[in-house]
Design an enzyme around this catalytic site. Structure first.
Site, PDB file in Angstrom:
ATOM      1  N   GLU A  84       0.839  -1.210   0.000  1.00 21.79           N
ATOM      2  CA  GLU A  84       0.000   0.000   0.000  1.00 21.79           C
ATOM      3  C   GLU A  84       0.871   1.256   0.000  1.00 21.79           C
ATOM      4  OE1 GLU A  84      -3.217   0.064   2.879  1.00 21.79           O
ATOM      5  OE2 GLU A  84      -3.248   2.243   2.859  1.00 21.79           O
ATOM      6  N   LYS A 275      -6.938  -0.870  11.657  1.00 23.48           N
ATOM      7  CA  LYS A 275      -6.351  -1.302  10.372  1.00 23.48           C
ATOM      8  C   LYS A 275      -5.113  -0.461  10.080  1.00 23.48           C
ATOM      9  CE  LYS A 275      -5.954  -1.296   5.655  1.00 23.48           C
ATOM     10  NZ  LYS A 275      -5.101  -0.410   4.872  1.00 23.48           N
ATOM     11  N   ASP A 291       4.296 -14.397  11.598  1.00 24.10           N
ATOM     12  CA  ASP A 291       2.975 -14.814  11.132  1.00 24.10           C
ATOM     13  C   ASP A 291       1.970 -13.660  11.293  1.00 24.10           C
ATOM     14  OD1 ASP A 291       0.482 -15.944  10.787  1.00 24.10           O
ATOM     15  OD2 ASP A 291       0.947 -17.776  11.900  1.00 24.10           O
ATOM     16  N   HIS A 388      -2.225  10.175  -0.039  1.00 26.28           N
ATOM     17  CA  HIS A 388      -2.555   8.997  -0.844  1.00 26.28           C
ATOM     18  C   HIS A 388      -2.512   9.326  -2.320  1.00 26.28           C
ATOM     19  CE1 HIS A 388      -4.740   5.949   1.906  1.00 26.28           C
ATOM     20  NE2 HIS A 388      -3.569   6.282   2.349  1.00 26.28           N
TER      21      HIS A 388
HETATM   22  C1  MEV Z   1      -5.431   3.372   5.311  1.00 27.01           C
HETATM   23  O1  MEV Z   1      -4.758   2.215   4.901  1.00 27.01           O
HETATM   24  C2  MEV Z   1      -5.391   3.500   6.822  1.00 27.01           C
HETATM   25  C3  MEV Z   1      -6.218   4.650   7.391  1.00 27.01           C
HETATM   26  O2  MEV Z   1      -7.558   4.568   6.923  1.00 27.01           O
HETATM   27  C4  MEV Z   1      -6.164   4.500   8.887  1.00 27.01           C
HETATM   28  C5  MEV Z   1      -7.107   5.434   9.637  1.00 27.01           C
HETATM   29  O3  MEV Z   1      -8.129   5.847   9.080  1.00 27.01           O
HETATM   30  O4  MEV Z   1      -6.783   5.697  10.812  1.00 27.01           O
HETATM   31  C6  MEV Z   1      -5.690   5.970   6.962  1.00 27.01           C
END
Ligand code: MEV
Length: 435
Positions: A84, A275, A291, A388
């Site tokens: 990513e 995430k 792992d 991004h």
């Molecule tokens: C993107 O991979 C991760 C984010 O969405 C985490 C977040 O929103 O805290 C930017």
């Protein structure tokens, strides 16, 4: 698609040929493409092939580094494997921010791993508990050949408990076994001990008890809420003033804490928030051949430990001090598994100074916290799309095979504009027409 018998017995070339002809009109080109990703040294490829079954090729994912991480006063360049865009850049950004604010601190809270033998017993609960000390003695002494080496390293079996689960499922009992596995993740060690325990349990019942005992399964648990690591950063709020041009430190700190609080309250936000933490954690876990499925599964279970899924990180602003911390379960190893077999993982560990498992836990948690910090900082200030989209723009430019001059012109043009695939195409087409 056809089905096939004995696929695993085919040679690698036969496998590639068969699969390619299943879906591609030009099977030869597909096979050549797969082959082009083979390692140029046959021996290295043989090692990679050996990690899994039915291997056709390798699947490259970028291996990058985030420099300037100061963790417990030591400087690290962190190896990260992730596809990513922006993740490595975000980690490096957070590392730089905290470099001049005391760096990251981290400590291992505890390091206990868990395994279970699940079994059915039709006799009385009392009988089982009466015999438990004798059963335990037999299990522990028969497992000695498996545990001896681990004990020499300072680890081994810590505790064996018998749990009555019959209220939840008729006749169901469990052995819950705690382990210390030192620098290894310990899955093989734990599973071998548990299978040995399972055999002894069954054998003991056959010879000493009247009712039948059936072992359902013996397996480690990937839920390790007592194998925890904590990482944190803190600084006076004024030191956050220059982080974002138009926010003073106190306002930034307050807004940041509110963002974390929202992830504590709301599971929809918590999932995305966590995430983001695992963007950093997984990248290092992968780079060191640990792992990542186990680490993630455990982290998410831990995030739900009070019955609701919540943020893994916490933030406070008290008496002018911004404090941001992350506590996560982290069952990783620096010996065993693929850690020394995978050539690049071996180098990753070298890059980190060949850490112990406990040091690696602290490094990984710090990267998770850094990643979370960078994501929240963007979200509460510029928004996430700016960073991004910049990376996305590079990908689009690559798609259109843009040359040096074009890349610079496009970056300049989109500095204050919304990036989209079509907008970039149009810009490049116009530009190419003119020149
Ligand atoms: C993107 O991979 C991760 C984010 O969405 C985490 C977040 O929103 O805290 C930017």
């Amino acid at each position: 698609m056809e089905t096939i018998k004995g696929f695993s017995k085919l040679s690698k070339s036969e496998k590639m040929q068969w699969v390619a002809t299943q879906f591609a009109s030009d099977a030869k080109a597909v096979v050549e493409e797969w082959q082009s990703f083979w390692h140029p040294e046959a021996e290295q490829q043989r090692v990679l092939d050996g990690f899994s079954e039915n291997t056709l090729s390798n699947f490259p994912i970028p291996f990058g580094v985030a420099p300037n991480f100061i963790i417990n006063d030591q400087v690290y360049t962190i190896p990260m494997v992730i596809e990513e865009s922006s993740v490595v850049a975000a980690a490096a950004y957070a590392a730089k921010i905290w470099m001049s604010r005391g760096g990251f601190r981290a400590e291992v809270v505890n390091s206990v791993k868990i395994g279970q033998v699940h079994f059915l017993w039709k006799g009385t609960t009392n009988t089982l508990f009466e015999h438990f000390e004798a059963i335990k003695h037999k299990m522990l002494s028969n497992a000695k050949p498996i545990t001896a080496r681990m004990e020499k390293r300072g680890g081994g079996i810590l505790e064996v408990e018998l749990l009555d689960k019959t209220k939840e499922e008729p006749n169901y009992y469990q052995l819950k076994v705690s382990f210390e596995t030192c620098d290894s993740m310990g899955a093989n060690f734990i599973n071998s001990v548990l299978e040995s325990f399972g055999k002894d349990l069954k054998g003991y019942a056959q010879t000493h008890l009247e009712d039948p005992l059936e072992v359902v399964m013996a397996i480690l648990s990937n839920y390790t809420p007592d194998c925890l690591v904590k990482a944190w950063v803190n600084c006076p709020v004024e030191q956050l003033t220059h982080i974002c041009q138009d926010l003073d430190g106190a306002t930034f700190a307050q807004k940041f804490c509110t963002a974390v609080r929202i992830a504590e309250i709301d599971p929809y936000r918590a999932t995305t928030h966590n995430k983001g933490i695992y963007n950093g954690i997984d990248a290092v876990v992968l780079a060191t051949a640990n792992d990542f499925r186990a680490i993630e599964a455990c982290g998410h279970a831990y995030a739900s430990r009070d019955g609701q899924y919540r943020s893994l990180s916490r933030c406070t602003v008290e008496r002018g001090i911004f404090h941001f911390e992350l506590t996560v379960p982290m069952a990783v190893g620096t010996v065993g598994g693929l850690t020394k077999l995978h050539p690049i993982a071996r180098r990753s560990l070298e890059l980190l100074g060949n850490p112990s498992a406990k040091e690696l836990m602290q490094i990984i948690a710090s990267v998770g916290l850094a990643q979370n910090f960078a994501a929240l900082k963007s979200l509460i200030t510029t928004g996430i799309q700016q960073g991004h989209m910049k990376m996305h723009l590079y990908n689009i430019l690559q798609h259109f095979n843009a040359q040096n001059g074009e890349v610079e012109a496009t970056l300049q043009h989109f500095k204050d504009k919304v990036v989209s695939f079509n907008a970039v195409r149009t810009f490049l087409e116009e530009n190419r027409k003119v020149s």
